[in-house]
Design a protein around this motif. Structure first.
Motif, mmCIF file in Angstrom:
data_model
loop_
_atom_site.group_PDB
_atom_site.id
_atom_site.type_symbol
_atom_site.label_atom_id
_atom_site.label_comp_id
_atom_site.label_asym_id
_atom_site.label_seq_id
_atom_site.Cartn_x
_atom_site.Cartn_y
_atom_site.Cartn_z
ATOM 1 N N GLN A 1 0.662 -1.164 -0.124
ATOM 2 C CA GLN A 1 -0.097 -0.025 0.145
ATOM 3 C C GLN A 1 0.695 1.105 -0.077
ATOM 4 O O GLN A 1 0.657 2.225 -0.789
ATOM 5 C CB GLN A 1 -1.012 0.089 1.046
ATOM 6 C CG GLN A 1 -2.002 -1.175 1.147
ATOM 7 C CD GLN A 1 -2.877 -1.171 2.268
ATOM 8 O OE1 GLN A 1 -2.243 -1.202 3.401
ATOM 9 N NE2 GLN A 1 -4.115 -1.844 2.125
ATOM 10 N N GLY A 2 1.797 1.321 0.734
ATOM 11 C CA GLY A 2 2.884 2.354 0.772
ATOM 12 C C GLY A 2 3.527 2.632 -0.658
ATOM 13 O O GLY A 2 3.699 3.682 -0.978
ATOM 14 N N LEU A 3 3.872 1.549 -1.358
ATOM 15 C CA LEU A 3 4.298 1.623 -2.828
ATOM 16 C C LEU A 3 3.700 2.098 -3.463
ATOM 17 O O LEU A 3 3.872 2.898 -4.494
ATOM 18 C CB LEU A 3 4.923 0.339 -3.173
ATOM 19 C CG LEU A 3 6.407 -0.417 -2.149
ATOM 20 C CD1 LEU A 3 6.534 -1.962 -2.812
ATOM 21 C CD2 LEU A 3 7.460 0.515 -2.683
ATOM 22 N N ALA A 4 2.053 1.771 -3.460
ATOM 23 C CA ALA A 4 1.124 2.058 -4.374
ATOM 24 C C ALA A 4 1.048 3.802 -4.203
ATOM 25 O O ALA A 4 0.759 4.527 -5.118
ATOM 26 C CB ALA A 4 0.012 1.467 -4.182
ATOM 27 N N LEU A 5 1.091 4.096 -2.998
ATOM 28 C CA LEU A 5 0.881 5.747 -2.723
ATOM 29 C C LEU A 5 2.252 6.436 -3.429
ATOM 30 O O LEU A 5 1.842 7.516 -3.724
ATOM 31 C CB LEU A 5 0.638 5.949 -1.344
ATOM 32 C CG LEU A 5 -0.667 5.405 -0.662
ATOM 33 C CD1 LEU A 5 -0.530 5.568 0.950
ATOM 34 C CD2 LEU A 5 -1.571 6.227 -1.134
ATOM 35 N N ALA A 6 3.344 5.673 -3.046
ATOM 36 C CA ALA A 6 4.475 6.502 -3.502
ATOM 37 C C ALA A 6 4.752 6.255 -4.934
ATOM 38 O O ALA A 6 5.582 7.130 -5.569
ATOM 39 C CB ALA A 6 5.627 5.919 -2.817
ATOM 40 N N ARG B 1 0.539 5.692 -10.970
ATOM 41 C CA ARG B 1 -0.246 4.959 -11.713
ATOM 42 C C ARG B 1 -0.138 3.539 -11.196
ATOM 43 O O ARG B 1 0.286 2.470 -12.050
ATOM 44 C CB ARG B 1 0.137 4.885 -13.215
ATOM 45 C CG ARG B 1 -0.460 6.148 -13.934
ATOM 46 C CD ARG B 1 0.210 6.194 -15.285
ATOM 47 N NE ARG B 1 1.769 6.298 -15.296
ATOM 48 C CZ ARG B 1 2.402 7.477 -15.175
ATOM 49 N NH1 ARG B 1 1.698 8.674 -14.946
ATOM 50 N NH2 ARG B 1 3.874 7.932 -14.980
ATOM 51 N N SER B 2 -0.032 2.981 -9.901
ATOM 52 C CA SER B 2 -0.117 1.867 -9.186
ATOM 53 C C SER B 2 -1.340 1.656 -8.513
ATOM 54 O O SER B 2 -1.793 2.816 -7.841
ATOM 55 C CB SER B 2 1.135 2.025 -8.422
ATOM 56 O OG SER B 2 1.414 2.660 -7.682
ATOM 57 N N SER B 3 -1.687 0.396 -8.209
ATOM 58 C CA SER B 3 -2.658 0.136 -7.291
ATOM 59 C C SER B 3 -2.458 -1.242 -6.550
ATOM 60 O O SER B 3 -1.506 -2.094 -7.097
ATOM 61 C CB SER B 3 -4.151 0.252 -7.985
ATOM 62 O OG SER B 3 -4.245 -0.584 -9.015
#
Length: 162
Positions: free
Chosen positions: A94-99, A102-104
């Protein structure tokens, strides 16, 4: 919760220091792999962890294998145990997706588990081939949810990060 062959008092759902350190290294290294993909305009879908079973459900579902000691643990895991085990990885994703533009994160758990239990079987058929790989049937069970997640992605061009 203690698995067969594990020392008394061992909680199989608690990460060891080495596992936690490995997760930290993976989180730190992820932008090196994800950023070029995102910068190319591709939407990245990170898959949240699926349950991990101590048995090989595909084999244990067959009547002639049920005598095998590996199959004694049963096909079910309490969902709170699964959620507790995957929590550090899910938080990292979730942290990687926020950072990452274009990711989820797509979570297969709702399709694989009831509110209280994760079972390796669905309608009498194995969802998993072994302890952590889906069977072809398991992939079919996940397909509608994954297709809906892909359809929900905003496909409009996004600004690139610089």
């Amino acid at each position: 919760r203690r698995g067969a062959g594990a020392p008394a008092g061992t909680d199989l759902f608690v990460r060891t220091p080495a596992e936690r350190a490995g997760l930290a290294r993976a989180i730190a290294d992820a932008p090196r792999w994800l950023d070029p993909i995102a910068d190319a305009g591709v939407h990245i879908v990170l898959e949240a962890p699926k349950p991990v079973f101590a048995l090989h459900p595909f084999a244990c579902a067959e009547t002639w294998h049920r005598w095998n000691p590996e199959c004694r643990g049963g096909f079910d895991i309490p969902r709170p145990d699964v959620e507790r085990y995957r929590a550090p990885t899910l938080q990292a994703l979730q942290g990687l997706a926020l950072a990452t533009p274009r990711s989820s994160v797509w979570d297969p758990l709702p399709a694989l588990c009831s509110a209280s239990t994760c079972s390796a079987l669905h309608q009498g058929r194995p969802l998993f081939f072994d302890g952590d790989h889906l069977s072809p049937y398991g992939n079919l069970v996940l397909l509608p949810g994954f297709a809906a997640a892909l359809a929900a992605i905003d496909h409009r061009p996004q600004p690139t990060r610089r």
